[in-house]
Design a protein around this motif. Structure first.
Motif, mmCIF file in Angstrom:
data_model
loop_
_atom_site.group_PDB
_atom_site.id
_atom_site.type_symbol
_atom_site.label_atom_id
_atom_site.label_comp_id
_atom_site.label_asym_id
_atom_site.label_seq_id
_atom_site.Cartn_x
_atom_site.Cartn_y
_atom_site.Cartn_z
ATOM 1 N N ARG A 68 0.987 -0.913 -0.007
ATOM 2 C CA ARG A 68 0.159 0.061 0.005
ATOM 3 C C ARG A 68 0.890 0.780 0.311
ATOM 4 O O ARG A 68 0.891 2.198 -0.021
ATOM 5 C CB ARG A 68 -0.430 -0.251 1.183
ATOM 6 C CG ARG A 68 -2.469 -0.330 1.226
ATOM 7 C CD ARG A 68 -3.346 -0.132 2.158
ATOM 8 N NE ARG A 68 -3.167 -0.990 3.335
ATOM 9 C CZ ARG A 68 -2.853 -0.503 4.773
ATOM 10 N NH1 ARG A 68 -2.377 0.686 4.600
ATOM 11 N NH2 ARG A 68 -1.431 -0.529 6.436
ATOM 12 N N ALA A 72 7.265 1.698 5.500
ATOM 13 C CA ALA A 72 6.775 2.577 6.396
ATOM 14 C C ALA A 72 7.652 2.872 6.645
ATOM 15 O O ALA A 72 7.637 2.618 8.390
ATOM 16 C CB ALA A 72 5.664 1.967 6.818
ATOM 17 N N ALA A 74 11.787 1.511 9.121
ATOM 18 C CA ALA A 74 12.923 0.528 10.210
ATOM 19 C C ALA A 74 11.148 -0.780 10.571
ATOM 20 O O ALA A 74 9.811 0.196 10.934
ATOM 21 C CB ALA A 74 13.324 0.750 11.275
ATOM 22 N N LYS A 77 9.007 -4.011 15.092
ATOM 23 C CA LYS A 77 8.821 -5.148 15.821
ATOM 24 C C LYS A 77 10.374 -6.056 15.965
ATOM 25 O O LYS A 77 10.295 -6.131 16.717
ATOM 26 C CB LYS A 77 7.989 -6.026 15.088
ATOM 27 C CG LYS A 77 6.652 -5.438 14.696
ATOM 28 C CD LYS A 77 5.107 -6.163 13.640
ATOM 29 C CE LYS A 77 4.319 -5.327 13.467
ATOM 30 N NZ LYS A 77 3.610 -5.742 12.312
ATOM 31 N N GLY A 119 13.254 4.829 7.872
ATOM 32 C CA GLY A 119 14.094 4.579 7.090
ATOM 33 C C GLY A 119 13.546 4.144 5.455
ATOM 34 O O GLY A 119 14.146 4.313 4.011
HETATM 35 N N1 CAA Z 1 7.572 -2.097 11.087
HETATM 36 C C1 CAA Z 1 6.728 -3.246 11.477
HETATM 37 N N2 CAA Z 1 5.630 -3.201 11.294
HETATM 38 C C2 CAA Z 1 4.882 -2.382 10.763
HETATM 39 C C3 CAA Z 1 6.037 -0.993 10.680
HETATM 40 C C4 CAA Z 1 7.004 -0.909 10.691
HETATM 41 N N3 CAA Z 1 7.245 0.467 10.208
HETATM 42 N N4 CAA Z 1 4.522 -0.160 9.773
HETATM 43 C C5 CAA Z 1 3.126 -0.296 9.151
HETATM 44 N N5 CAA Z 1 4.166 -1.525 10.271
HETATM 45 C C6 CAA Z 1 2.528 -2.946 10.077
HETATM 46 C C7 CAA Z 1 1.522 -2.672 10.896
HETATM 47 O O1 CAA Z 1 1.684 -3.251 12.083
HETATM 48 C C8 CAA Z 1 0.595 -3.591 10.071
HETATM 49 O O2 CAA Z 1 0.987 -4.880 10.226
HETATM 50 P P1 CAA Z 1 -0.045 -5.844 10.996
HETATM 51 O O3 CAA Z 1 -1.388 -5.834 10.116
HETATM 52 O O4 CAA Z 1 0.606 -7.870 10.678
HETATM 53 O O5 CAA Z 1 -0.739 -5.736 12.509
HETATM 54 C C9 CAA Z 1 0.768 -3.374 8.434
HETATM 55 O O6 CAA Z 1 2.268 -3.218 8.293
HETATM 56 C C10 CAA Z 1 -0.302 -2.658 8.397
HETATM 57 O O7 CAA Z 1 -0.167 -1.657 9.075
HETATM 58 P P2 CAA Z 1 -1.331 -0.604 9.625
HETATM 59 O O8 CAA Z 1 -2.353 -1.730 9.993
HETATM 60 O O9 CAA Z 1 -1.008 0.017 10.961
HETATM 61 O O10 CAA Z 1 -1.500 -0.130 8.709
HETATM 62 P P3 CAA Z 1 -2.480 1.368 8.811
HETATM 63 O O11 CAA Z 1 -2.719 2.338 6.955
HETATM 64 O O12 CAA Z 1 -3.595 2.034 10.138
HETATM 65 O O13 CAA Z 1 -0.976 2.238 8.974
HETATM 66 C C11 CAA Z 1 1.054 3.815 9.412
HETATM 67 C C12 CAA Z 1 -0.095 2.407 8.204
HETATM 68 C C13 CAA Z 1 0.367 5.447 9.728
HETATM 69 C C14 CAA Z 1 2.110 3.160 8.159
HETATM 70 C C15 CAA Z 1 1.527 2.855 10.349
HETATM 71 O O14 CAA Z 1 1.145 1.584 10.138
HETATM 72 C C16 CAA Z 1 3.092 3.011 11.274
HETATM 73 O O15 CAA Z 1 2.487 4.204 11.797
HETATM 74 N N6 CAA Z 1 3.936 2.443 11.069
HETATM 75 C C17 CAA Z 1 4.819 3.595 11.775
HETATM 76 C C18 CAA Z 1 6.000 3.684 11.176
HETATM 77 C C19 CAA Z 1 7.128 3.767 11.594
HETATM 78 O O16 CAA Z 1 7.092 5.312 13.043
HETATM 79 N N7 CAA Z 1 7.906 4.192 10.604
HETATM 80 C C20 CAA Z 1 9.438 4.583 11.359
HETATM 81 C C21 CAA Z 1 10.001 3.994 11.993
HETATM 82 S S1 CAA Z 1 11.909 4.388 12.273
HETATM 83 C C22 CAA Z 1 12.546 4.196 11.486
HETATM 84 O O17 CAA Z 1 12.952 4.089 10.225
HETATM 85 C C23 CAA Z 1 13.906 4.437 10.931
HETATM 86 C C24 CAA Z 1 14.778 3.777 12.410
HETATM 87 O O18 CAA Z 1 16.065 3.584 11.311
HETATM 88 C C25 CAA Z 1 14.575 3.506 13.537
#
Ligand code: CAA
Length: 269
Positions: A68, A72, A74, A77, A119
């Motif tokens: 989709r 999203a 890193a 989990k 990421g």
């Molecule tokens: N990590 C792991 N799983 C993720 C994910 C992530 N970053 N983003 C989405 N998913 C998973 C969700 O857990 C979900 O899985 P399940 O069906 O197994 O529960 C699936 O993808 C679909 O996600 P949503 O149901 O949440 O979909 P949504 O449309 O309601 O929301 C979203 C989408 C706004 C992107 C929301 O998923 C979200 O906020 N995700 C996290 C985004 C985020 O904070 N990313 C930054 C991570 S930190 C980083 O990247 C840098 C680093 O170096 C640490």
């Protein structure tokens, strides 16, 4: 005797397909919005290196496949409970997966749709050209997770959009839409819609693939170095690369084709 059942081929988190001289690299964790897990960190640099050495490939196009969104960020989990700073630093040095983009001399285009977060945005930033569909959303939300971008985001963003805008995005974690990303130069092209994104990105990749490959690699090298070099050092690099290209068969072919009023055929030599 019956043939044994074929071994099941597990889908890989990064898949490649070829359209002529363009390699399309798809992130392939659609159920997890292409969140970057260890498999992606391992596979993506490997794939980029293979494509770099594949003479049949002239341009690489990275996209979000059937998910989709583009990515999203890193995989939250997989984020571990507290480790020592030394452990984290050593692990990051070992895997420095994002550096794989810097080792590619061929143009890399990111085609971004939907969420492009953390990421995922850093991955797009590491590419040479970003094209987005109108539904794309960009953000670096890391400080909200008690972290900072760890794959070049703090360094690459300000080179593209300037320090003020970069700090605004980094400090707030605010999401911006494709139109705003285009306005500030984070993406340079907007596709008409989500459906046409990949076709438009592929057409762009094919146009670039039709140009002289060595000149393309050298112009990328010079332009990428521009952010780090003084003007004098950058111009010296440019002069040297220009001189090298002056000796190539493709340069002679371009001049010949112009005189003969036909399209040049470049061999990358
Ligand atoms: N990590 C792991 N799983 C993720 C994910 C992530 N970053 N983003 C989405 N998913 C998973 C969700 O857990 C979900 O899985 P399940 O069906 O197994 O529960 C699936 O993808 C679909 O996600 P949503 O149901 O949440 O979909 P949504 O449309 O309601 O929301 C979203 C989408 C706004 C992107 C929301 O998923 C979200 O906020 N995700 C996290 C985004 C985020 O904070 N990313 C930054 C991570 S930190 C980083 O990247 C840098 C680093 O170096 C640490």
């Amino acid at each position: 005797m019956l043939n044994p059942a074929p071994a099941t081929i597990e889908p890989r988190a990064v898949e490649t397909e070829f359209h002529g001289e363009v390699a399309l690299v798809a992130l392939n964790r659609p159920d997890q919005l292409n969140a970057i897990n260890e498999e992606i960190r391992l596979l993506l640099p490997q794939v980029l290196e293979e494509l770099e050495h594949d003479d049949a490939v002239r341009v690489i196009l990275l996209h979000g496949g059937t998910a989709r969104g583009f990515c999203a960020g890193a995989d939250i989990k997989e984020i571990r409970a507290a480790e020592t700073a030394l452990q984290v630093r050593e692990r990051n040095m070992r895997r420095a997966w994002i550096d794989g983009f810097d080792r590619v001399t061929k143009p890399v285009i990111a085609a971004v749709h939907g969420h492009c977060l953390g990421g995922g945005m850093e991955m797009a930033l590491a590419c040479d050209i970003r094209i987005a569909s109108p539904d794309a959303v960009f953000a670096l939300p890391e400080t909200g997770l008690g972290l900072i971008p760890g794959a070049g985001g703090t360094q690459r963003l300000h080179r593209l959009v300037g320090q003020g805008r970069a700090l605004d995005l980094l400090l707030t974690g605010d999401r911006i839409d494709a139109a705003e990303a285009h306005r500030i130069g984070l993406v340079t092209r907007l596709a008409a819609d989500r459906q046409s994104l990949l076709d438009e990105a592929l057409a762009l990749a094919q146009r670039i693939a039709g140009r002289a490959p060595l000149a393309t690699a050298y112009v990328k090298e010079a332009a990428r170095a521009a952010g780090d070099l003084t003007l004098a050092a950058g111009q010296a690099l440019e002069r040297n690369l220009f001189a090298l290209l002056s000796t190539t068969a493709d340069k002679a072919e371009a001049a010949r084709a112009f005189k003969e009023k036909r399209k040049p055929v470049f061999g990358g030599k």
